[in-house]
Design a protein around this motif. Structure first.
Motif, PDB file in Angstrom:
ATOM      1  N   UNK A 116       0.829  -1.201   0.000  1.00 59.70           N
ATOM      2  CA  UNK A 116       0.000   0.000   0.000  1.00 59.70           C
ATOM      3  C   UNK A 116       0.864   1.253   0.000  1.00 59.70           C
ATOM      4  N   UNK A 117       0.345   2.325  -0.615  1.00 64.93           N
ATOM      5  CA  UNK A 117       1.047   3.604  -0.657  1.00 64.93           C
ATOM      6  C   UNK A 117       0.204   4.631   0.096  1.00 64.93           C
ATOM      7  N   UNK A 118       0.869   5.398   0.954  1.00 69.10           N
ATOM      8  CA  UNK A 118       0.216   6.364   1.833  1.00 69.10           C
ATOM      9  C   UNK A 118       0.703   7.780   1.546  1.00 69.10           C
ATOM     10  N   UNK A 119      -0.217   8.751   1.699  1.00 73.02           N
ATOM     11  CA  UNK A 119       0.176  10.154   1.813  1.00 73.02           C
ATOM     12  C   UNK A 119       0.285  10.393   3.314  1.00 73.02           C
ATOM     13  N   UNK A 120       1.483  10.730   3.770  1.00 76.81           N
ATOM     14  CA  UNK A 120       1.727  10.875   5.202  1.00 76.81           C
ATOM     15  C   UNK A 120       2.122  12.314   5.506  1.00 76.81           C
ATOM     16  N   UNK A 121       1.301  13.006   6.313  1.00 77.07           N
ATOM     17  CA  UNK A 121       1.692  14.348   6.736  1.00 77.07           C
ATOM     18  C   UNK A 121       2.394  14.236   8.076  1.00 77.07           C
ATOM     19  N   UNK A 122       3.151  15.251   8.400  1.00 80.67           N
ATOM     20  CA  UNK A 122       3.892  15.262   9.652  1.00 80.67           C
ATOM     21  C   UNK A 122       3.195  16.109  10.705  1.00 80.67           C
TER      22      UNK A 122
END
Length: 142
Positions: A107-113
């Motif tokens: 799976x590919x995620x958009x990850x914010x900090x």
């Protein structure tokens, strides 16, 4: 038989995208200590980045070419953000977020900090694309 989306070959037909150093891809994967999907391996074994497409506004890094690579950004994220080993950082930072591949699930995620990184580490973040293949289809609009 290819594991890559139809149309990708035409989109990345320029010689500049043709991978010359195929052995270095497996070396980087080995150094990262992960197993990747056939699609991921075939993509990076065939093509050299970085890549930029408007449909997903992130610069997709190359695994070994350039100073900023999937390998270098992943190592930084493991050290500075305590990302578990199965996560590979695929992109440059864009609007305080990165694209991350879970090598266990593909799976590919958009990850914010701003909390997304903590949710990812706890396994509570929903993937944006269920597979690297699906990600490639949307990223390259093919």
């Amino acid at each position: 038989m290819t594991n890559l989306p139809d149309g990708l070959e035409e989109i990345l037909a320029e010689e500049t995208y043709e991978r010359q150093n195929k052995g270095e891809v497996q070396d980087a994967i080995n150094r990262l200590g992960v197993n990747v999907s056939e699609t991921f391996f075939e993509f990076y074994n065939k093509y050299t980045g970085p890549f930029w497409e408007e449909s997903v506004p992130f610069e997709l890094l190359d695994i070994v070419e350039d100073t900023n690579t999937i390998e270098s950004y992943t190592m930084i994220s493991r050290k500075e953000h305590e990302f578990p080993k199965q996560y590979l950082v695929l992109s440059e930072m864009s609007a305080n977020a990165v694209l991350v591949l879970d090598t266990n699930t593909d799976g590919v995620y958009k990850v914010n900090f701003e909390g997304g990184d903590e949710l990812l580490k706890k396994g509570e973040l929903k993937e944006t694309w269920s597979t690297f293949y699906d990600f490639l289809v949307e990223y390259f609009n093919c």
